[in-house]
Structures are given as C-alpha cells and as structure tokens.
Enzyme design. Structure first.
Site, short mmCIF file in Angstrom:
data_model
loop_
_atom_site.label_atom_id
_atom_site.label_comp_id
_atom_site.label_asym_id
_atom_site.label_seq_id
_atom_site.Cartn_x
_atom_site.Cartn_y
_atom_site.Cartn_z
N SER A 50 26.15 88.01 14.89
CA SER A 50 26.80 88.91 15.84
C SER A 50 27.59 88.04 16.82
CB SER A 50 25.74 89.73 16.59
OG SER A 50 26.33 90.50 17.61
N HIS A 162 21.42 92.76 13.10
CA HIS A 162 20.38 91.87 12.60
C HIS A 162 19.45 92.55 11.60
CE1 HIS A 162 20.60 88.76 16.13
NE2 HIS A 162 21.68 88.79 15.37
N GLN A 170 20.16 95.73 19.15
CA GLN A 170 20.02 94.60 18.24
C GLN A 170 18.70 93.85 18.36
OE1 GLN A 170 23.59 92.32 16.91
NE2 GLN A 170 22.74 90.77 18.25
N GLU A 171 18.20 93.68 19.57
CA GLU A 171 16.98 92.90 19.76
C GLU A 171 16.08 93.54 20.80
OE1 GLU A 171 17.85 88.86 20.79
OE2 GLU A 171 19.26 88.59 19.13
N GLU A 212 15.77 86.14 12.62
CA GLU A 212 15.21 85.49 13.79
C GLU A 212 13.70 85.67 13.88
OE1 GLU A 212 17.45 86.71 17.21
OE2 GLU A 212 19.32 85.95 16.37
N ASP A 251 18.64 93.38 23.80
CA ASP A 251 20.00 92.93 23.52
C ASP A 251 20.70 94.08 22.82
OD1 ASP A 251 22.38 91.82 22.76
OD2 ASP A 251 21.53 90.30 21.42
N GLU A 296 21.00 92.64 27.62
CA GLU A 296 22.10 91.76 27.23
C GLU A 296 23.22 92.59 26.62
OE1 GLU A 296 22.62 88.41 23.76
OE2 GLU A 296 20.74 88.44 24.87
N ASP A 323 26.73 87.97 27.18
CA ASP A 323 26.79 87.09 26.01
C ASP A 323 28.22 87.14 25.46
OD1 ASP A 323 26.49 85.63 23.70
OD2 ASP A 323 25.34 87.15 22.64
N LYS A 348 25.11 79.63 24.81
CA LYS A 348 25.11 79.24 23.40
C LYS A 348 26.13 78.11 23.25
CE LYS A 348 24.01 83.86 21.57
NZ LYS A 348 24.58 85.02 20.86
N HIS A 376 19.51 80.39 21.00
CA HIS A 376 19.74 80.02 19.60
C HIS A 376 20.82 80.92 19.00
CE1 HIS A 376 16.83 83.37 18.04
NE2 HIS A 376 17.57 83.78 19.04
N ARG A 377 21.02 80.82 17.68
CA ARG A 377 21.84 81.76 16.92
C ARG A 377 21.01 82.25 15.73
NH1 ARG A 377 27.20 81.84 18.83
NH2 ARG A 377 27.02 83.97 18.02
N LYS A 399 15.95 81.94 24.71
CA LYS A 399 15.86 82.84 23.55
C LYS A 399 15.92 81.98 22.30
CE LYS A 399 18.43 86.38 22.72
NZ LYS A 399 19.58 87.30 22.61
#
Length: 421
Positions: A50, A162, A170-171, A212, A251, A296, A323, A348, A376-377, A399
């Site tokens: 993403s 994801h 997403q998260e 992840e 997120d 986020e 982000d 990032k 991270h990614r 994260k």
C-alpha cells in the site's frame, strides 16, 4: 586529528523479500586510515504494498523476469554509478554521501537510480561506519540521546489492501502502553495475539496470517474486529482503555478509498460511500466508542483541508498519523505543519530514500510536537536497521508487524537486545 574511514568497496545484489519478491541488498566495505582495519556491513531495501502516490520511486525492471519485479537495474546502478561516486569517500560523512547520490540521480523522486538502490547504500554506509567504530548502529546514529525504546504497535488483524477479506480498514493494532519495558510489552502483545487466534478458531474463522503476520478472517465489519481484539486483551488478563494497559490503533489507508471526485470516498469491500465531512463524523463516532490511540491515514493524501478539519475536531483526543500524507518527506511534512494537518508522522526510510532525509523528517516533526512512528513495510527482510533507527532517532513508537514471521520478530528481538544493553 579527525578519523577517516574510506569506502573501499560497494557491492549490491538481488535478494528476496518476505513476499517472495526481489529486492536489493548492498554491502559497503570501509578501511580505517589509522589502523588499516576493514569493516563490512550490509543493508536491504524493503518494499510496500500500500504505497503513497508521493513516495520516492522504487526502481523495477519490468519484463517477464520475476513478473516484472526484478531489481537488476537498481543493482547495476549501485555497482557502477553509485560505487564510482562514493568509493574513496569518508564513510563518516553521511550527509555528504547522501547528497552525492541525490545529485547523481538528479530527479525529485529518485526515479533515475531508484530510491531502493540509494537507500540500500545509504543505510549500509551508516552500518559500516558504526561497525568500524565498534559501536551499535543506534548509538552511532543517536549518540548520548539514544536513551529510550519505542512502544510497539503490533498489527494483529488485517483488512484493506493487506488481505482478501471484507474489512476496508487496513490494519488493527494493539499498543501495550502500560508496559514498563519493551520486553514486557512484546510479551503482552504475544499473549493477546495467541488469545485472538483461539477466539478466531473457536468461531470457525481463518487463522492464516498475512504479509505482516496479522490474521485476516472474514468479519462483519470494523466494529466487530475491534471488539474481538478487546475480548482477546481481556482474556489474556489485561485491561483495555484510556489510561489502562492496552489501547488500539487503526491504519485506515484512506487513500485507497479515493473516489472519482475530490472529497469523495468509496470503501470497496463494504460498498459504503462518504464525503470528507461524513467520513470525519464516522471517525468521531469510532473515537467516542472505542479506546483508539491513533488513526493512520484517516483521509486521502491530497485531502489537506479535510485533514485540517479532522485535526481541529479530534486532534486533542487521538493521534492522527500521516503516512501517505507525508511520505517521510520534509517538504510535505512542512506543509502539514503549517496547515495544522495531523499530529504524527509515520517514518518509512524507503519512502524518501536516504538516511539523512529520514533524520531531517524526524527532526522537523519533533521540533513541532509531532509524534514519530518508525515503520516497516509489507515486503521486509531479516534486516533489523529500523529497530536501531527507532532507538537512535528517538521514535515514540514502532510499527513492525505481528509477533509472528521471522522478518517481523527479528526487529522485536533486536529491540529486546538493545534494551538489555
């Protein structure tokens, strides 16, 4: 007399990331002038799924090889043009080395050499310098200011880009804000993670993990997902709420919901449509109902006026993290600061492409009271550089995924070791 540590060799190669896609890894060798001792360190560039529209360009080869995702050109750029420019230079001059690569690239988005190529060299130079000086990277980067460990934000349930489930957010992350140490916080999160797994299994839901490490079951909606996480926290023996042991972060990755016209949002999985103001009302309701620490990318990366209104309404209640909005870019962050958009930035390094620019973004954020979150990614490697950077640069939070999958736990394990030191 100033110490000189000369770069004698730079070599890049193509390796695999955690999603089975190629990425670039670079080794830098330096020689200490006074002793003749040689030191070598390596760093790998991560890759996102993403990605923000304004991120620096990740150079890919195209064609049939690796489905077009090869990085042979990025490798070639390091082994020829970048190596020629940097060999013979003093590795301790990080800002000068990064500036040379930016000049060599000559584009605003690093599209000529590739941000992945430039970053792998930038980070490997810093790691080689630290190794030559016989100190850990966090100490080399942060000096005497490297005294705190960030709070982990563990992504334990996935939606959006994801996963293939029906959640648009997403998260879903947990934060052990009441833990006294990173070691304790990691343990708490791991226990909650396993209790969530049992809850999902008992309901006949999938416990397969995503890129992840988080679970990606088919759940009715975001509210049910949060309630499941809160139940797992309780079953693990912890409290959840403001001022308690755990809080929850989201997120939204709302840039993925961009509609056909400015200020319009379409959530592809639920089929819901919002205007900017309607989405702001939605977030206000979620914040009132649940113990949310941060959101986020709650709005699109170009919805600056919406971000300003949302920050005015709830910025005193939650952390609003940019982000895609900021993409670790000091120029975009400066615009957000001047407009009053958000109050935190996700960091990032591969979004901007050099360690120096990453450090500048963090410095600017801290100067204006924005929280910083090292991240991270989705495509990672066993490289633990961001763990050291999070400590060395004084990030408030980090994260790096669930307490699952080696490329994620490697970062947590590194933080445990740093805390011991």
């Amino acid at each position: 007399m100033a110490v000189k540590m000369t770069i004698t060799r730079i070599h890049a190669r193509e390796i695999l990331d955690s999603r089975g896609n190629p990425t670039i890894e670079t080794e830098v060798t330096v020689e200490t002038e006074t002793t003749g001792k040689k030191s070598t360190a390596r760093a790998a560039a991560p890759s996102g799924a993403s990605t923000g529209e304004f991120e620096a360009i990740e150079l890919r080869d195209g064609g049939e090889r690796y489905g077009g995702n090869g990085v042979q050109q990025a490798v070639e750029n390091v082994n020829t043009r970048i190596a020629k420019a940097l060999i013979g230079r003093n590795v301790l001059r990080q800002e000068n080395l990064d500036a040379l690569m930016l000049e060599l690239d000559g584009t605003e988005n690093k599209g000529k050499l590739g941000a992945n190529a430039i970053l792998s060299v930038s980070l490997a130079c810093a790691k080689a310098a630290a190794k030559a000086l016989q100190m850990p990277l966090y100490r080399y980067v942060g000096g005497v200011n490297a005294v705190t460990i960030p709070v982990p934000m563990m992504n334990i349930l996935n939606g959006g880009a994801h996963s293939d489930n029906n959640l648009d957010v997403q998260e879903f992350m947990i934060l052990p804000i009441g833990a006294d140490s990173i070691t304790e916080g990691i343990r708490w999160c791991a226990e909650v993670y396993h209790h969530l797994k049992e809850l999902l299994k008992n309901r006949g839901l999938s416990v397969a993990v995503g890129d992840e490490g988080g679970f990606a079951p088919n759940i009715a909606n975001e509210e049910e997902a949060i309630q499941l996480i809160m139940e797992a926290i309780t079953k693990a023996g912890y409290s959840c709420g403001r001022g308690k042991q755990f809080m929850i972060s989201l997120d939204a990755a709302a840039s993925e919901w961009k509609g056909n016209a400015p200020g319009e949002y379409y959530l592809p999985k639920s089929g819901k449509r919002y205007t900017t103001d309607e989405l702001i009302v939605h977030w206000e309701k979620m914040i009132r109902r649940f113990p949310i620490y941060s959101i986020e990318d709650p709005l699109d990366e170009e919805d600056w006026d919406g971000w300003k209104r949302l920050t005015e309404k709830v910025g005193d209640k939650v952390i609003l993290v940019g982000d895609d909005l900021f993409v670790t870019n000091p120029v975009r962050l400066n615009k957000g600061i001047s407009m009053g958009c958000g109050n935190a930035i996700l960091i990032k390094p591969n979004q901007i492409g050099t360690l120096s620019e990453t450090m500048e973004a963090i410095r600017m954020a801290k100067e204006h009271g924005y929280e910083t979150i090292m991240s991270h990614r989705s495509g990672e490697t066993e490289d633990t550089t961001i763990a050291d950077l999070s400590v060395g640069l004084g990030s408030d939070l980090i994260k790096t995924g669930a307490p699952c999958r080696g490329e994620r736990t490697a970062k947590y394990n590194r933080l445990i070791r740093i805390e011991e030191s």
